[in-house]
Motif scaffolding. Structure first.
Motif, PDB file in Angstrom:
ATOM      1  N   ARG A 154       0.870  -1.156   0.000  1.00  0.00           N
ATOM      2  CA  ARG A 154       0.000   0.000   0.000  1.00  0.00           C
ATOM      3  C   ARG A 154       0.919   1.221   0.000  1.00  0.00           C
ATOM      4  O   ARG A 154       2.066   1.137   0.429  1.00  0.00           O
ATOM      5  N   TYR A 155       0.437   2.372  -0.443  1.00  0.00           N
ATOM      6  CA  TYR A 155       1.316   3.503  -0.731  1.00  0.00           C
ATOM      7  C   TYR A 155       1.135   4.664   0.235  1.00  0.00           C
ATOM      8  O   TYR A 155       0.032   4.929   0.717  1.00  0.00           O
ATOM      9  N   THR A 156       2.239   5.368   0.471  1.00  0.00           N
ATOM     10  CA  THR A 156       2.165   6.693   1.076  1.00  0.00           C
ATOM     11  C   THR A 156       2.092   7.720  -0.056  1.00  0.00           C
ATOM     12  O   THR A 156       2.505   7.444  -1.193  1.00  0.00           O
ATOM     13  N   LYS A 157       1.624   8.902   0.266  1.00  0.00           N
ATOM     14  CA  LYS A 157       1.541   9.957  -0.748  1.00  0.00           C
ATOM     15  C   LYS A 157       2.934  10.329  -1.251  1.00  0.00           C
ATOM     16  O   LYS A 157       3.141  10.514  -2.460  1.00  0.00           O
ATOM     17  N   ARG A 158       3.887  10.421  -0.350  1.00  0.00           N
ATOM     18  CA  ARG A 158       5.248  10.794  -0.746  1.00  0.00           C
ATOM     19  C   ARG A 158       5.860   9.741  -1.665  1.00  0.00           C
ATOM     20  O   ARG A 158       6.503  10.073  -2.670  1.00  0.00           O
ATOM     21  N   GLU A 159       5.676   8.471  -1.323  1.00  0.00           N
ATOM     22  CA  GLU A 159       6.222   7.386  -2.146  1.00  0.00           C
ATOM     23  C   GLU A 159       5.632   7.404  -3.552  1.00  0.00           C
ATOM     24  O   GLU A 159       6.357   7.294  -4.553  1.00  0.00           O
ATOM     25  N   LEU A 160       4.322   7.564  -3.641  1.00  0.00           N
ATOM     26  CA  LEU A 160       3.676   7.554  -4.949  1.00  0.00           C
ATOM     27  C   LEU A 160       4.130   8.739  -5.789  1.00  0.00           C
ATOM     28  O   LEU A 160       4.415   8.598  -6.982  1.00  0.00           O
ATOM     29  N   ALA A 161       4.220   9.905  -5.174  1.00  0.00           N
ATOM     30  CA  ALA A 161       4.671  11.093  -5.906  1.00  0.00           C
ATOM     31  C   ALA A 161       6.084  10.892  -6.451  1.00  0.00           C
ATOM     32  O   ALA A 161       6.372  11.234  -7.607  1.00  0.00           O
ATOM     33  N   ALA A 162       6.958  10.322  -5.640  1.00  0.00           N
ATOM     34  CA  ALA A 162       8.346  10.112  -6.066  1.00  0.00           C
ATOM     35  C   ALA A 162       8.411   9.129  -7.231  1.00  0.00           C
ATOM     36  O   ALA A 162       9.173   9.329  -8.192  1.00  0.00           O
ATOM     37  N   LYS A 163       7.617   8.079  -7.174  1.00  0.00           N
ATOM     38  CA  LYS A 163       7.650   7.074  -8.245  1.00  0.00           C
ATOM     39  C   LYS A 163       7.071   7.628  -9.543  1.00  0.00           C
ATOM     40  O   LYS A 163       7.565   7.312 -10.635  1.00  0.00           O
ATOM     41  N   LEU A 164       6.051   8.452  -9.445  1.00  0.00           N
ATOM     42  CA  LEU A 164       5.493   9.079 -10.642  1.00  0.00           C
ATOM     43  C   LEU A 164       6.518  10.004 -11.295  1.00  0.00           C
ATOM     44  O   LEU A 164       6.686   9.995 -12.522  1.00  0.00           O
ATOM     45  N   ARG A 165       7.201  10.785 -10.493  1.00  0.00           N
ATOM     46  CA  ARG A 165       8.192  11.713 -11.043  1.00  0.00           C
ATOM     47  C   ARG A 165       9.371  10.956 -11.668  1.00  0.00           C
ATOM     48  O   ARG A 165       9.876  11.344 -12.725  1.00  0.00           O
ATOM     49  N   ARG A 166       9.805   9.886 -11.004  1.00  0.00           N
ATOM     50  CA  ARG A 166      10.912   9.105 -11.570  1.00  0.00           C
ATOM     51  C   ARG A 166      10.533   8.479 -12.905  1.00  0.00           C
ATOM     52  O   ARG A 166      11.390   8.285 -13.778  1.00  0.00           O
TER      53      ARG A 166
END
Length: 241
Positions: A154-166
């Motif tokens: 399951r995701y944190t907001k920070r983790e998801l944002a970082a993966k989208l940007r990468r």
């Protein structure tokens, strides 16, 4: 007698949640284009809400789900079912359909290499294409049902944002949805250790909670929720990211 397939069974349970399904899709309506790739289409619970678009390439890696898709949309020529892993190298061949949108709802958590899958989604899109994404939120809620239906995380907001940007996406929207459900999910997954979602609970939520929760969250963005909604768009060539 063979045991019910847990993945298909969970999708069948959620098929009854019509109000919830429309609520999820309406989070993305303004971002959807005409030619859509739906990643992890399952048995078509969201596919049926996309039939007003020119094309829906309904992708799933699980053969029993693809069989359901073919049967369910046999009379819908705009739906093209495809058996494929969204993290595979072959996924980029779907660019031949010239998609302007990738829809990925409750699927990315099933993919071990989610970073690669996001990069593949970006690679398949036309210029200025968009990704409409929903994933389960809060690792602390991970439990028996997550494990049973094949969630890696399951995701944190920070983790998801970082993966989208990468993966090369610019984030247009990122917010929580469904502020009521985390307590119930925690009880079912972490306390009662249930192995599947309750059809009765799903129907109660869909019929009695969604009708008032949806307009409330449209006014006040919740500080937490069972799911994270994200809309990403392709970075312009040469952008810093």
């Amino acid at each position: 007698m063979s045991r019910p397939d847990p993945i298909v069974q969970d999708l069948e349970i959620m098929r009854a949640a019509k109000n919830y399904g429309r609520w999820i899709l309406d989070q993305f309506r303004s971002s959807l284009g005409a030619r859509i790739i739906e990643c992890g289409a399952g048995i078509g619970n969201f596919t049926e809400l996309l039939l007003d678009h020119d094309l829906v390439v309904a992708v799933d890696a699980y053969a029993p789900c693809l069989e359901r898709l073919r049967e369910r949309f046999a009379a819908a020529p705009q739906v093209v079912p495809v058996l494929m892993d969204i993290a595979s190298e072959q996924f980029v061949t779907l660019a031949v359909h010239r998609p302007d949108t990738v829809v990925c709802i409750n699927v990315l958590e099933h993919v071990e290499d989610d970073g690669k899958a996001l990069a593949q989604m970006r690679a398949v899109l036309q210029p200025a294409g968009r990704l409409a994404l929903l994933v389960p939120a809060f690792p602390c809620l991970y439990g028996t049902i997550d494990r049973k239906i094949g969630h890696y995380r399951r995701y944190t907001k920070r983790e998801l944002a970082a993966k989208l940007r990468r993966a090369g996406f610019r984030i247009r929207a990122l917010f929580y949805m469904n502020v009521v459900a985390p307590l119930g999910w925690w009880l079912n997954n972490r306390v009662l250790c249930r192995q599947e979602e309750s059809p009765a609970q799903v129907l109660v939520f869909d019929r009695w909670i969604v009708p008032w929760l949806r307009p409330l969250e449209a006014i006040v963005t919740p500080p937490f929720g069972l799911s994270l909604i994200a809309v990403g768009e392709m970075e312009a060539p040469g952008a810093d990211g």
